[in-house]
Design a protein around this motif. Structure first.
Motif, PDB file in Angstrom:
ATOM      1  N   HIS A  17      19.991 -16.503  13.061  1.00 19.68           N
ATOM      2  CA  HIS A  17      18.719 -16.332  13.748  1.00 19.68           C
ATOM      3  C   HIS A  17      17.807 -17.548  13.627  1.00 19.68           C
ATOM      4  CE1 HIS A  17      19.231 -11.687  13.229  1.00 19.68           C
ATOM      5  NE2 HIS A  17      20.193 -12.252  13.932  1.00 19.68           N
ATOM      6  N   GLU A  18      18.029 -18.375  12.624  1.00 18.79           N
ATOM      7  CA  GLU A  18      17.216 -19.579  12.473  1.00 18.79           C
ATOM      8  C   GLU A  18      17.297 -20.473  13.706  1.00 18.79           C
ATOM      9  OE1 GLU A  18      18.183 -17.902   8.525  1.00 18.79           O
ATOM     10  OE2 GLU A  18      19.385 -18.428  10.294  1.00 18.79           O
ATOM     11  N   PHE A  19      18.452 -20.466  14.384  1.00 19.99           N
ATOM     12  CA  PHE A  19      18.621 -21.293  15.582  1.00 19.99           C
ATOM     13  C   PHE A  19      17.696 -20.859  16.713  1.00 19.99           C
ATOM     14  CE2 PHE A  19      23.145 -22.427  14.192  1.00 19.99           C
ATOM     15  CZ  PHE A  19      22.781 -23.712  13.832  1.00 19.99           C
ATOM     16  N   LEU A  20      17.265 -19.599  16.692  1.00 20.86           N
ATOM     17  CA  LEU A  20      16.386 -19.117  17.755  1.00 20.86           C
ATOM     18  C   LEU A  20      15.070 -19.878  17.813  1.00 20.86           C
ATOM     19  CD1 LEU A  20      16.979 -15.268  17.432  1.00 20.86           C
ATOM     20  CD2 LEU A  20      17.635 -16.708  19.369  1.00 20.86           C
ATOM     21  N   ASN A  21      14.686 -20.492  16.702  1.00 25.64           N
ATOM     22  CA  ASN A  21      13.474 -21.312  16.726  1.00 25.64           C
ATOM     23  C   ASN A  21      13.616 -22.468  17.702  1.00 25.64           C
ATOM     24  OD1 ASN A  21      11.516 -20.346  14.483  1.00 25.64           O
ATOM     25  ND2 ASN A  21      13.524 -20.301  13.488  1.00 25.64           N
ATOM     26  N   ILE A  22      14.870 -22.899  17.952  1.00 21.38           N
ATOM     27  CA  ILE A  22      15.107 -23.968  18.932  1.00 21.38           C
ATOM     28  C   ILE A  22      14.992 -23.420  20.345  1.00 21.38           C
ATOM     29  CG2 ILE A  22      16.768 -25.654  19.786  1.00 21.38           C
ATOM     30  CD1 ILE A  22      17.956 -25.788  16.979  1.00 21.38           C
ATOM     31  N   SER A  23      15.765 -22.388  20.653  1.00 21.05           N
ATOM     32  CA  SER A  23      15.789 -21.867  22.024  1.00 21.05           C
ATOM     33  C   SER A  23      14.468 -21.218  22.431  1.00 21.05           C
ATOM     34  CB  SER A  23      16.941 -20.862  22.190  1.00 21.05           C
ATOM     35  OG  SER A  23      16.900 -19.876  21.184  1.00 21.05           O
ATOM     36  N   ILE A  24      13.845 -20.501  21.509  1.00 16.36           N
ATOM     37  CA  ILE A  24      12.578 -19.848  21.840  1.00 16.36           C
ATOM     38  C   ILE A  24      11.475 -20.865  22.055  1.00 16.36           C
ATOM     39  CG2 ILE A  24      10.810 -18.245  21.004  1.00 16.36           C
ATOM     40  CD1 ILE A  24      13.419 -16.919  21.914  1.00 16.36           C
ATOM     41  N   SER A  25      11.583 -22.032  21.409  1.00 18.26           N
ATOM     42  CA  SER A  25      10.559 -23.067  21.598  1.00 18.26           C
ATOM     43  C   SER A  25      10.448 -23.476  23.059  1.00 18.26           C
ATOM     44  CB  SER A  25      10.874 -24.287  20.726  1.00 18.26           C
ATOM     45  OG  SER A  25      11.998 -24.997  21.226  1.00 18.26           O
ATOM     46  N   GLY A  26      11.569 -23.450  23.775  1.00 15.12           N
ATOM     47  CA  GLY A  26      11.540 -23.767  25.193  1.00 15.12           C
ATOM     48  C   GLY A  26      11.142 -22.575  26.038  1.00 15.12           C
ATOM     49  N   LEU A  27      11.692 -21.422  25.716  1.00 13.01           N
ATOM     50  CA  LEU A  27      11.459 -20.240  26.548  1.00 13.01           C
ATOM     51  C   LEU A  27      10.033 -19.707  26.438  1.00 13.01           C
ATOM     52  CD1 LEU A  27      14.844 -18.415  25.929  1.00 13.01           C
ATOM     53  CD2 LEU A  27      14.048 -19.392  28.091  1.00 13.01           C
ATOM     54  N   LYS A  28       9.370 -19.943  25.314  1.00 11.26           N
ATOM     55  CA  LYS A  28       8.002 -19.425  25.181  1.00 11.26           C
ATOM     56  C   LYS A  28       7.052 -20.076  26.187  1.00 11.26           C
ATOM     57  CE  LYS A  28       6.549 -22.529  21.408  1.00 11.26           C
ATOM     58  NZ  LYS A  28       6.217 -22.590  19.963  1.00 11.26           N
ATOM     59  N   ARG A  29       7.405 -21.266  26.684  1.00 11.42           N
ATOM     60  CA  ARG A  29       6.549 -21.935  27.667  1.00 11.42           C
ATOM     61  C   ARG A  29       6.693 -21.328  29.053  1.00 11.42           C
ATOM     62  NH1 ARG A  29       8.129 -26.363  24.393  1.00 11.42           N
ATOM     63  NH2 ARG A  29      10.032 -26.636  25.596  1.00 11.42           N
ATOM     64  N   VAL A  30       7.786 -20.606  29.288  1.00  7.21           N
ATOM     65  CA  VAL A  30       8.051 -20.058  30.632  1.00  7.21           C
ATOM     66  C   VAL A  30       8.224 -18.546  30.569  1.00  7.21           C
ATOM     67  CG1 VAL A  30       9.049 -22.191  31.504  1.00  7.21           C
ATOM     68  CG2 VAL A  30      10.521 -20.538  30.345  1.00  7.21           C
ATOM     69  N   ALA A  31       7.631 -17.924  29.570  1.00 11.36           N
ATOM     70  CA  ALA A  31       7.859 -16.497  29.308  1.00 11.36           C
ATOM     71  C   ALA A  31       7.535 -15.610  30.505  1.00 11.36           C
ATOM     72  CB  ALA A  31       7.039 -16.056  28.096  1.00 11.36           C
ATOM     73  N   LYS A  32       6.529 -16.001  31.308  1.00 14.39           N
ATOM     74  CA  LYS A  32       6.143 -15.180  32.449  1.00 14.39           C
ATOM     75  C   LYS A  32       7.154 -15.255  33.585  1.00 14.39           C
ATOM     76  CE  LYS A  32       1.168 -15.495  31.576  1.00 14.39           C
ATOM     77  NZ  LYS A  32      -0.145 -15.915  32.131  1.00 14.39           N
ATOM     78  N   ASN A  33       8.022 -16.244  33.553  1.00 20.94           N
ATOM     79  CA  ASN A  33       8.961 -16.461  34.658  1.00 20.94           C
ATOM     80  C   ASN A  33      10.328 -15.828  34.435  1.00 20.94           C
ATOM     81  OD1 ASN A  33       6.938 -18.117  35.725  1.00 20.94           O
ATOM     82  ND2 ASN A  33       7.811 -19.954  34.803  1.00 20.94           N
ATOM     83  N   VAL A  34      10.595 -15.362  33.219  1.00 18.52           N
ATOM     84  CA  VAL A  34      11.941 -14.890  32.906  1.00 18.52           C
ATOM     85  C   VAL A  34      11.908 -13.557  32.181  1.00 18.52           C
ATOM     86  CG1 VAL A  34      12.758 -17.270  32.682  1.00 18.52           C
ATOM     87  CG2 VAL A  34      12.085 -16.011  30.626  1.00 18.52           C
ATOM     88  N   THR A  35      13.024 -12.865  32.261  1.00 20.54           N
ATOM     89  CA  THR A  35      13.311 -11.752  31.370  1.00 20.54           C
ATOM     90  C   THR A  35      14.354 -12.242  30.380  1.00 20.54           C
ATOM     91  OG1 THR A  35      12.815 -10.030  33.003  1.00 20.54           O
ATOM     92  CG2 THR A  35      14.267  -9.427  31.184  1.00 20.54           C
ATOM     93  N   LEU A  36      14.099 -12.075  29.107  1.00 21.29           N
ATOM     94  CA  LEU A  36      14.991 -12.561  28.056  1.00 21.29           C
ATOM     95  C   LEU A  36      15.800 -11.402  27.484  1.00 21.29           C
ATOM     96  CD1 LEU A  36      15.935 -14.783  26.066  1.00 21.29           C
ATOM     97  CD2 LEU A  36      13.919 -14.223  24.662  1.00 21.29           C
ATOM     98  N   VAL A  37      17.126 -11.579  27.447  1.00 23.96           N
ATOM     99  CA  VAL A  37      18.006 -10.590  26.823  1.00 23.96           C
ATOM    100  C   VAL A  37      18.792 -11.300  25.733  1.00 23.96           C
ATOM    101  CG1 VAL A  37      19.859  -8.913  27.140  1.00 23.96           C
ATOM    102  CG2 VAL A  37      18.190  -9.274  28.973  1.00 23.96           C
ATOM    103  N   ILE A  38      18.631 -10.839  24.495  1.00 23.73           N
ATOM    104  CA  ILE A  38      19.285 -11.463  23.350  1.00 23.73           C
ATOM    105  C   ILE A  38      20.329 -10.514  22.777  1.00 23.73           C
ATOM    106  CG2 ILE A  38      18.975 -12.474  21.058  1.00 23.73           C
ATOM    107  CD1 ILE A  38      16.064 -12.985  21.767  1.00 23.73           C
TER     108      ILE A  38
END
Length: 253
Positions: A17-38
């Motif tokens: 889960h530590e790696f999610l800090n990398i991917s979420i860092s990008g996705l948090k900027r576009v959160a309104k544009n996407v639905t995230l499924v983990i």
């Protein structure tokens, strides 16, 4: 569960889960544009919505926890089956890895005959500082051909816009032959090239079922890969062998 509407679903698989800090860092900027499924493939460590919120993601997120480690390919298939079952409606889908960054979520306007939109990827190969920079700003990189390179086009599932309805069909087929698939990807002494295998299988699936449709390439950067660890990857012959065995399952579609 309510019917969710989004033009793009991003499907993430994670174990550490530590790696999610990398991917979420990008996705948090576009959160309104996407639905995230983990899909959390770590049965020993539950992932919760509050964990994602602490990393900065405030958008629509779904988390699938598992009772057993099922591997990268089956996790991806499980995400697509979940989307179908949960009636998460989106025209487009993009796979992403938990240690990479989605840098673009704006799907280009293309013909209905295009089932996928391929773009470019940036690969951070050796310097941690470069990785930290793109985590803060996905445009803060310099392609030098050594430490940071550009892949054009990015021939992978991850980082490619793909029409969701066809991916769901593909997932159902792969799921139907998954026991045979596992025979060729289990207990090998190298990192399984899941992206390459699944992409080639998807192209073959579409060629057989929808011969008039094609992927299209757009010269834009959609994805940043962080590749600074020492994972032993399959060589060219090993990749080709696994892909060819996988494609054999599509002969009778």
């Amino acid at each position: 569960m309510g019917r969710n509407k989004s033009n793009l679903v991003v499907g993430l698989t994670t174990f550490n889960h530590e790696f999610l800090n990398i991917s979420i860092s990008g996705l948090k900027r576009v959160a309104k544009n996407v639905t995230l499924v983990i899909f959390n493939d770590n049965p020993c460590r539950k992932l919760r919505h509050r964990d994602i919120r602490r990393m900065g993601f405030r958008g629509n997120a779904h988390i699938i926890n598992t009772d057993e480690n099922i591997g990268h390919m089956r996790a991806r298939i499980a995400i697509l089956r979940y989307i179908e079952k949960s009636k998460i409606h989106a025209d487009w889908f993009m796979f992403a890895n938990d240690d990479d960054i989605v840098s673009n979520t704006r799907v280009p306007c293309v013909s209905d005959d295009n089932f996928a939109v391929m773009g470019n990827a940036i690969v951070i190969k050796s310097r941690l500082l470069d990785a930290l920079r793109v985590m803060q700003n996905p445009t803060d990189f310099t392609v030098d051909g050594v430490d940071t390179v550009q892949v054009a086009p990015n021939v992978c599932m991850a980082g490619t816009f793909i029409r969701t309805k066809y991916l769901i069909e593909y997932a159902a087929f792969v799921d139907s032959v998954i026991d045979d698939v596992l025979d060729i990807i289990t207990d090998v002494p190298f990192h399984i090239p899941t992206d390459l295998i699944m992409w080639n299988g998807f192209i073959e699936f579409m060629r057989k079922k929808y011969p008039n449709m094609r992927p299209i390439y757009m010269n834009q950067i959609n994805y940043i890969m962080i590749k600074i660890n020492g994972t032993r990857h399959a060589n060219a012959d090993q990749c080709t062998g696994m892909v060819n065995k996988f494609l054999g399952f599509f002969e009778n579609i």
